[in-house]
Motif scaffolding. Structure first.
Motif, short mmCIF file in Angstrom:
data_model
loop_
_atom_site.label_atom_id
_atom_site.label_comp_id
_atom_site.label_asym_id
_atom_site.label_seq_id
_atom_site.Cartn_x
_atom_site.Cartn_y
_atom_site.Cartn_z
N PHE A 61 0.82 -1.21 0.00
CA PHE A 61 0.00 0.00 0.00
C PHE A 61 0.86 1.26 0.00
N LEU A 62 1.86 1.29 0.87
CA LEU A 62 2.80 2.41 0.92
C LEU A 62 4.11 1.99 0.25
N ASP A 63 4.99 2.95 0.03
CA ASP A 63 6.34 2.61 -0.39
C ASP A 63 6.92 1.66 0.65
N PRO A 64 7.58 0.56 0.23
CA PRO A 64 8.09 -0.42 1.19
C PRO A 64 9.00 0.17 2.26
N GLU A 65 9.81 1.14 1.89
CA GLU A 65 10.69 1.77 2.88
C GLU A 65 9.91 2.53 3.93
N VAL A 66 8.86 3.19 3.50
CA VAL A 66 8.01 3.92 4.44
C VAL A 66 7.32 2.96 5.39
N ALA A 67 6.76 1.87 4.85
CA ALA A 67 6.06 0.91 5.68
C ALA A 67 7.00 0.29 6.72
N SER A 68 8.20 -0.07 6.29
CA SER A 68 9.16 -0.66 7.23
C SER A 68 9.57 0.34 8.30
N SER A 69 9.69 1.60 7.91
CA SER A 69 10.11 2.63 8.86
C SER A 69 9.05 2.86 9.94
N ILE A 70 7.80 2.97 9.55
CA ILE A 70 6.76 3.24 10.55
C ILE A 70 6.45 2.00 11.38
N ALA A 71 6.65 0.81 10.81
CA ALA A 71 6.48 -0.41 11.60
C ALA A 71 7.53 -0.47 12.70
N ALA A 72 8.76 -0.03 12.37
CA ALA A 72 9.85 -0.08 13.34
C ALA A 72 9.64 0.89 14.51
N GLU A 73 8.92 1.98 14.27
CA GLU A 73 8.74 2.97 15.33
C GLU A 73 7.39 2.83 16.03
N PHE A 74 6.62 1.79 15.72
CA PHE A 74 5.32 1.58 16.36
C PHE A 74 5.51 1.49 17.88
N PRO A 75 4.72 2.20 18.67
CA PRO A 75 4.94 2.24 20.13
C PRO A 75 4.82 0.87 20.80
N ASP A 76 5.64 0.63 21.78
CA ASP A 76 5.60 -0.60 22.55
C ASP A 76 4.28 -0.70 23.31
N HIS A 77 3.80 -1.91 23.48
CA HIS A 77 2.49 -2.07 24.13
C HIS A 77 2.53 -1.81 25.63
N ASN A 78 3.71 -1.68 26.21
CA ASN A 78 3.80 -1.46 27.66
C ASN A 78 3.66 0.00 28.08
N THR A 79 3.65 0.92 27.14
CA THR A 79 3.56 2.32 27.50
C THR A 79 2.17 2.65 28.06
N GLU A 80 2.11 3.63 28.94
CA GLU A 80 0.85 4.04 29.57
C GLU A 80 -0.03 4.86 28.62
N ALA A 81 0.49 5.18 27.44
CA ALA A 81 -0.27 6.03 26.52
C ALA A 81 -1.45 5.31 25.88
N TRP A 82 -1.47 3.99 25.97
CA TRP A 82 -2.53 3.23 25.30
C TRP A 82 -3.85 3.28 26.09
N THR A 83 -4.95 3.35 25.34
CA THR A 83 -6.28 3.16 25.91
C THR A 83 -6.58 1.67 25.89
N GLN A 84 -7.11 1.14 26.97
CA GLN A 84 -7.36 -0.29 27.07
C GLN A 84 -8.82 -0.60 26.74
N TYR A 85 -9.00 -1.37 25.68
CA TYR A 85 -10.33 -1.87 25.30
C TYR A 85 -10.37 -3.34 25.68
N LYS A 86 -10.71 -3.61 26.93
CA LYS A 86 -10.67 -4.97 27.44
C LYS A 86 -11.99 -5.28 28.14
N HIS A 87 -12.85 -5.97 27.42
CA HIS A 87 -14.12 -6.44 27.99
C HIS A 87 -14.47 -7.73 27.26
#
Length: 288
Positions: free
Chosen positions: A44-70
């Motif tokens: 969908f995106l240029d492969p280099e762009v996709a790889s770059s944004i995948a690499a910087e995706f935030p870790d799941h342990n950060t407090e910034a995430w909203t939890q949708y758990k039900h």
């Protein structure tokens, strides 16, 4: 400073030259999608762009995430654009830009689409081992803009080296909930675009079996039309039981759906965010 490669800037973060030249074919494929109009685009995106944004995706342990758990879902969400890493933020901005939304209208055949810069319900999504999302249709109107009718979903997957045995493929079900009709694994740089309405049943209902530390990552963007005189009813997320779910599980899916409906209506009426609910769900989840 953005970490995206120079080639991305020349392509304005989305390869319009490639996808625009295929617009008539893409529009035909989209309209013929079953069980609802939809289209899966690899690379969908240029492969280099996709790889770059995948690499910087935030870790799941950060407090910034909203939890949708039900009972009907177990995932994390991040809709605050200011918290996104630089490259991801730039790509999201491009996919919400007038040029991209115009291209999207051409693909879907839906005129006058508008993007949602607030990313209500969307943005970054992430599910770790055990994560799931029961089959459902989406909420029909923006919670804070009552005349905004939700029309199109775009989900961009950012999972490098994803193993199909881990699950996580999105399933598109027939309206009678007999079986899924289409199924797509969440592979890196694959984007699924589909109409969202009362017939657009989708989800990944089986819990993920990915290793600890791995996760299913995606960017979810929703597009609307503004309908001042719309007679269409406002619907909350409508979770549905599958044929093999059994009486007990089906009852739990229904009960949880009613709770989500009450919450959604209160959210639209009083204008509060998901932050408080996220903290409560997070505490409940930690106690289990």
């Amino acid at each position: 400073m953005s970490c995206l490669p120079v080639v991305a800037k020349d392509a304005r973060l989305f390869p319009y030259w490639r996808w625009s030249s295929q617009l008539p074919v893409l529009a035909k494929q989209y309209g013929e999608g079953n069980p609802v109009p939809h289209l899966l685009l690899a690379d969908f995106l240029d492969p280099e762009v996709a790889s770059s944004i995948a690499a910087e995706f935030p870790d799941h342990n950060t407090e910034a995430w909203t939890q949708y758990k039900h009972h009907n879902e177990n995932k994390l969400g991040m809709a605050k654009r200011e918290l996104f890493p630089p490259g991801l933020g730039e790509v999201v901005d491009e996919l919400n830009s007038p040029d991209f939304v115009s291209w999207l209208s051409g693909v879907t055949g839906i005129p006058d689409l508008v993007a949602d810069p607030s990313l209500e319900g969307g943005g970054l999504h992430q599910s770790s081992r055990g994560g799931f999302l029961n089959v459902h249709t989406d909420f029909s109107h923006h919670h804070y803009h009552k005349h905004w009718r939700r029309r199109v979903n775009l989900i961009l997957y950012l999972n490098r080296d994803w193993n199909a045995e881990w699950g996580g493929a999105i399933e598109l079900w027939d309206v009678a909930m007999r079986s899924f009709v289409a199924k797509y694994p969440p592979l890196l740089n694959h984007a699924l675009i589909f109409n969202t309405n009362e017939r657009s049943l989708h989800g990944f209902p089986e819990p993920l079996s990915c290793p600890e530390g791995a996760s299913r990552k995606s960017v979810a963007l929703y597009y609307y039309t503004i309908e001042q005189d719309s007679k269409s009813a406002t619907r909350s997320t409508n979770y549905r039981a599958r044929p093999d779910d059994g009486v007990g599980e089906s009852a739990m899916i229904w009960l949880d759906k009613q709770a989500v409906n009450l919450y959604s209506r209160a959210k639209a009426r009083f204008g509060f965010s998901d932050d408080l609910a996220s903290r409560i769900l997070g505490l409940i989840s930690k106690k289990k």
